[in-house]
Scaffold this active site. Structure first.
Site, mmCIF file in Angstrom:
data_model
loop_
_atom_site.group_PDB
_atom_site.id
_atom_site.type_symbol
_atom_site.label_atom_id
_atom_site.label_comp_id
_atom_site.label_asym_id
_atom_site.label_seq_id
_atom_site.Cartn_x
_atom_site.Cartn_y
_atom_site.Cartn_z
ATOM 1 C CE LYS A 118 0.383 1.455 4.486
ATOM 2 N NZ LYS A 118 0.769 2.717 4.919
ATOM 3 C CB THR A 141 -1.653 4.824 2.683
ATOM 4 O OG1 THR A 141 -1.710 4.021 3.806
ATOM 5 C CG2 THR A 141 -0.255 5.410 2.564
#
Length: 330
Positions: A187, A245
């Protein structure tokens, strides 16, 4: 229960605060004596978690590593991924009831996950990883947060789960340690791409949604190839952390990507930073793993080209958008 939190960055500080406020005796270790002194006197981490008051009770701050871990039932490892092995070697003689890794990354040369590094050095199976969408800036201010704790000893994991939970910090339990760690690693690579889109001025809703969806596809492909369960990536440690994120102003990886998209070099960006953007290091390791196992990861390849080959961010975006037409598959 006595806890040691090793690493006084934003995340380590936020969890030390959380545990101390629950009434556990916590020792927070800072590598630099000056930082430990400032935290102890000011009861605020102005460098890594400004504006968050630290409790005076139950929280001891020290730069003496041996003292920090003495008598600890649980040790939380809150240092960057590149520092985990060296730290673990310094703690080989320590016999804690459990170790919880907080780093989201892979070791660059060995391509091992952080739990694998800790297991090699500490020779114990009592190792867990805590992951999920959990910006320290929000946890430190008691914003509702949900995370996942992964390990192989579920009986011990259930005790740790209850120890960590508060009315604003919910912890789920998983035995898919591999999946949780690869989710937390990949991620960060996709977050760099999200920032690059923003820096180029193309970070609209359509583009960001597509990036997250196709980034998730890359995460699933690599993770399943390496032994993870597919469903793990549709939970907190996968898509949950990916969304946070890629979209948050708190995300260091996204901020690095923004600056890359605006034309700054990686060297300029890193020289100006005091905190670590794990995606910069993870990109190398994730790309190497993908190539070793024959896993197609075009977004990761594009980020690598921008970071390490001097490629133009706009050229890489155009190349991704003009790839050969294909069916949508994970």
């Amino acid at each position: 229960m006595q806890c040691a939190v090793i690493g006084a960055g934003g995340w380590g500080t936020a969890l030390a605060r959380l545990l101390a406020r629950k009434g556990y005796d916590v020792r927070l270790w800072a590598r630099r004596p000056q930082l430990a002194h400032e935290l102890d006197i000011l009861r605020e981490n102005r460098q890594y978690l400004p504006g968050v008051a630290l409790p005076k009770d139950h929280l001891t701050i020290t730069s003496d590593l041996a003292y920090a871990v003495t008598g600890a039932d649980v040790i939380l490892v809150a240092v960057p991924s590149f520092a985990v092995r060296e730290l673990a070697r310094r703690l080989k003689a320590v016999r804690a009831g459990a170790w919880i890794n907080l780093a989201k990354g892979l070791e660059r040369d060995s391509l091992l996950t952080m739990s694998e590094v800790l297991r090699q050095e500490l020779q114990t199976e009592k190792i867990f990883t805590l992951s999920g969408p959990s910006h320290a800036e929000e946890v430190g201010r008691d914003f509702p947060t949900s995370v996942v704790l992964a390990g192989t000893d579920l009986a011990l994991g259930e005790r740790l789960q209850r120890a960590l939970m508060t009315e604003r910090f919910r912890v789920y339990l998983s035995d898919d340690l591999v999946g949780v760690e690869y989710g937390g690693t990949v991620k960060n690579v996709i977050a760099l791409a999200a920032g690059i889109l923003d820096g180029l001025g193309y970070g609209g809703d359509n583009a960001k949604a597509a990036l997250i969806a196709r980034g998730l596809a890359e995460m699933v492909r690599l993770g399943v190839c390496l032994g993870a369960r597919r469903e793990t990536f549709f939970g907190l440690a996968g898509v949950g952390d990916l969304i946070a994120t890629c979209t948050s102003e708190h995300s260091r990886n996204r901020r690095v990507g923004v600056r890359l998209g605006k034309g700054e070099s990686l060297q300029q960006i890193l020289a100006s930073m005091t905190m670590v953007a794990e995606g910069v290091y993870a990109t190398q390791a994730v790309r190497a793993l993908a190539r070793r196992h024959g896993v197609e990861m075009p977004i990761t390849e594009a980020v690598y080209a921008v970071l390490y080959e001097g490629a133009s961010p706009l050229d890489q975006l155009n190349a991704l958008m003009t790839r050969e037409p294909k069916r949508e598959v994970l």
